[in-house]
Design an enzyme around this catalytic site. Structure first.
Site, PDB file in Angstrom:
ATOM      1  N   SER A  42       3.318  27.799  65.781  1.00 41.99           N
ATOM      2  CA  SER A  42       4.622  28.119  65.974  1.00 41.99           C
ATOM      3  C   SER A  42       5.032  29.358  65.335  1.00 41.99           C
ATOM      4  CB  SER A  42       5.183  26.820  64.371  1.00 41.99           C
ATOM      5  OG  SER A  42       5.732  27.329  64.094  1.00 41.99           O
ATOM      6  N   GLY A  43       5.880  29.916  66.116  1.00 37.98           N
ATOM      7  CA  GLY A  43       6.764  30.494  65.874  1.00 37.98           C
ATOM      8  C   GLY A  43       7.499  30.964  64.375  1.00 37.98           C
ATOM      9  N   LEU A  44       8.179  29.915  64.074  1.00 44.04           N
ATOM     10  CA  LEU A  44       8.733  29.652  63.177  1.00 44.04           C
ATOM     11  C   LEU A  44       8.240  29.041  61.273  1.00 44.04           C
ATOM     12  CD1 LEU A  44      11.633  28.304  61.500  1.00 44.04           C
ATOM     13  CD2 LEU A  44      10.687  26.148  61.657  1.00 44.04           C
ATOM     14  N   ASP A  54      13.257  33.308  61.611  1.00 44.69           N
ATOM     15  CA  ASP A  54      12.384  33.023  63.292  1.00 44.69           C
ATOM     16  C   ASP A  54      13.477  33.561  64.294  1.00 44.69           C
ATOM     17  OD1 ASP A  54      10.872  31.817  65.177  1.00 44.69           O
ATOM     18  OD2 ASP A  54      12.358  30.406  65.063  1.00 44.69           O
ATOM     19  N   ASP A  81       3.338  29.893  70.502  1.00 44.80           N
ATOM     20  CA  ASP A  81       4.757  29.944  70.636  1.00 44.80           C
ATOM     21  C   ASP A  81       4.586  31.456  70.847  1.00 44.80           C
ATOM     22  OD1 ASP A  81       7.506  30.000  70.060  1.00 44.80           O
ATOM     23  OD2 ASP A  81       8.099  29.288  68.295  1.00 44.80           O
ATOM     24  N   ASP A  83       7.865  33.258  72.500  1.00 45.22           N
ATOM     25  CA  ASP A  83       8.915  32.924  71.801  1.00 45.22           C
ATOM     26  C   ASP A  83       9.943  33.799  73.231  1.00 45.22           C
ATOM     27  OD1 ASP A  83       9.656  32.089  69.235  1.00 45.22           O
ATOM     28  OD2 ASP A  83       9.084  34.641  68.651  1.00 45.22           O
ATOM     29  N   GLU A 110      10.033  30.658  76.359  1.00 42.20           N
ATOM     30  CA  GLU A 110      11.434  30.300  76.222  1.00 42.20           C
ATOM     31  C   GLU A 110      12.659  30.922  76.695  1.00 42.20           C
ATOM     32  OE1 GLU A 110      11.203  29.996  71.753  1.00 42.20           O
ATOM     33  OE2 GLU A 110      13.559  30.367  72.309  1.00 42.20           O
ATOM     34  N   LYS A 116      15.208  36.484  70.001  1.00 40.34           N
ATOM     35  CA  LYS A 116      15.534  34.956  69.675  1.00 40.34           C
ATOM     36  C   LYS A 116      15.857  34.519  68.320  1.00 40.34           C
ATOM     37  CE  LYS A 116      13.278  32.108  68.074  1.00 40.34           C
ATOM     38  NZ  LYS A 116      12.497  30.795  68.796  1.00 40.34           N
ATOM     39  N   ASN A 118      16.178  30.586  65.593  1.00 40.81           N
ATOM     40  CA  ASN A 118      15.291  29.267  66.345  1.00 40.81           C
ATOM     41  C   ASN A 118      15.984  28.203  66.947  1.00 40.81           C
ATOM     42  OD1 ASN A 118      15.107  26.205  64.175  1.00 40.81           O
ATOM     43  ND2 ASN A 118      13.217  27.058  64.755  1.00 40.81           N
ATOM     44  N   SER A 119      15.913  27.337  67.882  1.00 45.62           N
ATOM     45  CA  SER A 119      16.805  26.593  68.415  1.00 45.62           C
ATOM     46  C   SER A 119      17.871  25.872  67.492  1.00 45.62           C
ATOM     47  CB  SER A 119      15.931  25.456  69.355  1.00 45.62           C
ATOM     48  OG  SER A 119      15.152  25.792  70.198  1.00 45.62           O
ATOM     49  N   ARG A 154       9.582  26.706  78.398  1.00 44.59           N
ATOM     50  CA  ARG A 154      10.085  26.065  77.370  1.00 44.59           C
ATOM     51  C   ARG A 154      11.654  25.804  77.795  1.00 44.59           C
ATOM     52  NH1 ARG A 154      10.175  26.123  70.946  1.00 44.59           N
ATOM     53  NH2 ARG A 154      12.489  26.377  70.781  1.00 44.59           N
ATOM     54  N   HIS A 185      12.888  20.617  74.901  1.00 42.64           N
ATOM     55  CA  HIS A 185      13.926  21.208  73.962  1.00 42.64           C
ATOM     56  C   HIS A 185      14.886  20.337  73.364  1.00 42.64           C
ATOM     57  CE1 HIS A 185      12.632  21.882  69.926  1.00 42.64           C
ATOM     58  NE2 HIS A 185      13.474  23.079  70.163  1.00 42.64           N
TER      59      HIS A 185
HETATM   60  C1  SPV Z   1       8.178  26.152  66.444  1.00 43.51           C
HETATM   61  O1  SPV Z   1       7.253  25.905  66.107  1.00 43.51           O
HETATM   62  O2  SPV Z   1       8.947  28.244  66.183  1.00 43.51           O
HETATM   63  C2  SPV Z   1       9.619  26.278  68.097  1.00 43.51           C
HETATM   64  C3  SPV Z   1      10.255  24.969  67.724  1.00 43.51           C
HETATM   65  O3  SPV Z   1       9.419  26.931  68.534  1.00 43.51           O
HETATM   66  S1  SPV Z   1      11.644  24.862  67.263  1.00 43.51           S
HETATM   67  O4  SPV Z   1      11.657  25.108  65.868  1.00 43.51           O
HETATM   68  O5  SPV Z   1      12.055  23.092  67.867  1.00 43.51           O
HETATM   69  O6  SPV Z   1      12.053  25.561  68.243  1.00 43.51           O
HETATM   70 MG    MG Z   2       9.624  28.952  68.024  1.00 43.77          MG
END
Ligand code: SPV
Ligand code: MG
Length: 289
Positions: A42-44, A54, A81, A83, A110, A116, A118-119, A154, A185
């Site tokens: 996971s990027g986050l 993130d 991930d 990104d 994505e 980027k 975070n979503s 994504r 997502h």
């Molecule tokens: C991550 O885990 O970094 C993701 C999922 O991309 S989210 O945090 O939901 O965007």
């Molecule tokens: Mg991410």
């Protein structure tokens, strides 16, 4: 079986698959030992464990270094991930080549802009131009070194407040560009838009979901609409934050570790997780010459 082939098999098998978040070798190993068949780098979570937001504050090579330790310490496939691919199609090409060389099974890209965000932050998110993003997907597929390396596209249209038609249009374009799966997502607290997307997508290619916000929706509901893979995206990180905070606060309060000893992992557990006993065996073989 190659790890890329194992990930491809997970994405395409009839039963729903589950990927567990990991952000370092330790969390990766624990997820594998818990029975997960695949990992989400996971990027986050990787950023957060570095103390970074993130927002691509961590460079792609810093992320790569973390993932390297995860690969070395596990036998199950890792979906990174990626990104937005850390730049344009050319950065994507370099990223995918490096991931393939290092034994990472796949990458998720994505359709947002670099850097980027975070979503789940802010109201709107700027989306990439569809054609430009299709070029990235093609560049990723053309750069993979193993036949089964997986490129997951994504779709962030719903995150960005666009209508369902836009999400479906983008998913279709990315699928045609060569994506092995679509990650759709959502930041809604119910899974309705995800279920609606899946019904209309009708399994044109495997669908991956991330039920971080719509965690109350029954997993079976996603199974019923043919979701391929569920990612539990940040739960190891969040579990570790809660556990570390709880224990450190107790130690601070009591100026003693006597009361928490039984609540934490044993040192033997640490030694097991870091292959200490294997090294001791190896010493007998190699140091006695
Ligand atoms: C991550 O885990 O970094 C993701 C999922 O991309 S989210 O945090 O939901 O965007
Ligand atoms: Mg991410």
């Amino acid at each position: 079986m190659k790890k890329s082939s194992a990930l491809k098999a997970l994405l395409n098998k009839k039963e729903m698959a589950f990927l567990m978040e990991a952000h370092n070798a330790m969390s990766a190993k624990i997820a594998e030992q818990s029975g997960f068949e695949g990992l989400w780098a996971s990027g986050l979570s990787i950023s957060a464990s570095m103390g970074l937001s993130d927002r691509n504050e961590a460079s792609w090579t810093q992320v790569m270094d973390v993932v390297d330790f995860m690969v070395d310490n596990t036998a199950i496939p890792i979906l990174l991930d990626g990104d937005t691919g850390f730049g344009n199609f050319n950065n994507v090409r370099r990223l995918v080549k490096k991931l393939s060389q290092r034994g990472v099974a796949g990458v998720c890209l994505e359709d947002k802009l670099f850097p980027k965000v975070n979503s789940f932050i802010g109201a709107g998110q700027d989306l990439a131009d569809i054609n430009e993003f299709c070029g990235k997907i093609q560049a990723a597929k053309d750069s993979q070194l193993e036949e089964d390396f997986c490129v997951v596209a994504r779709v962030e249209a719903l995150i960005s407040g666009c209508p369902m038609d836009e999400a479906l249009k983008r998913a279709d374009a990315y699928h045609r560009a060569g994506a092995d799966a679509i990650l759709i997502h959502s930041k809604k607290s119910d899974g309705e838009e995800i279920l609606s997307f899946c019904r209309q997508w009708n399994n044109a290619c495997p669908v991956v979901i991330v039920p971080t916000k719509y965690y109350n929706t029954e997993t079976d509901a996603f199974r019923d609409v043919g979701v391929s893979t569920v990612i539990w995206a940040n739960h190891s990180l969040r579990a570790s934050i809660a556990a570390m905070r709880d224990i450190t606060q107790k130690i601070r309060l009591n100026n003693s570790v006597a009361h928490i000893e039984r609540e934490i992992a044993t040192l033997d557990d640490v030694f097991q997780l870091t292959n200490e006993y294997e090294v001791q065996q190896a010493e007998k073989k190699y140091l006695s010459i």
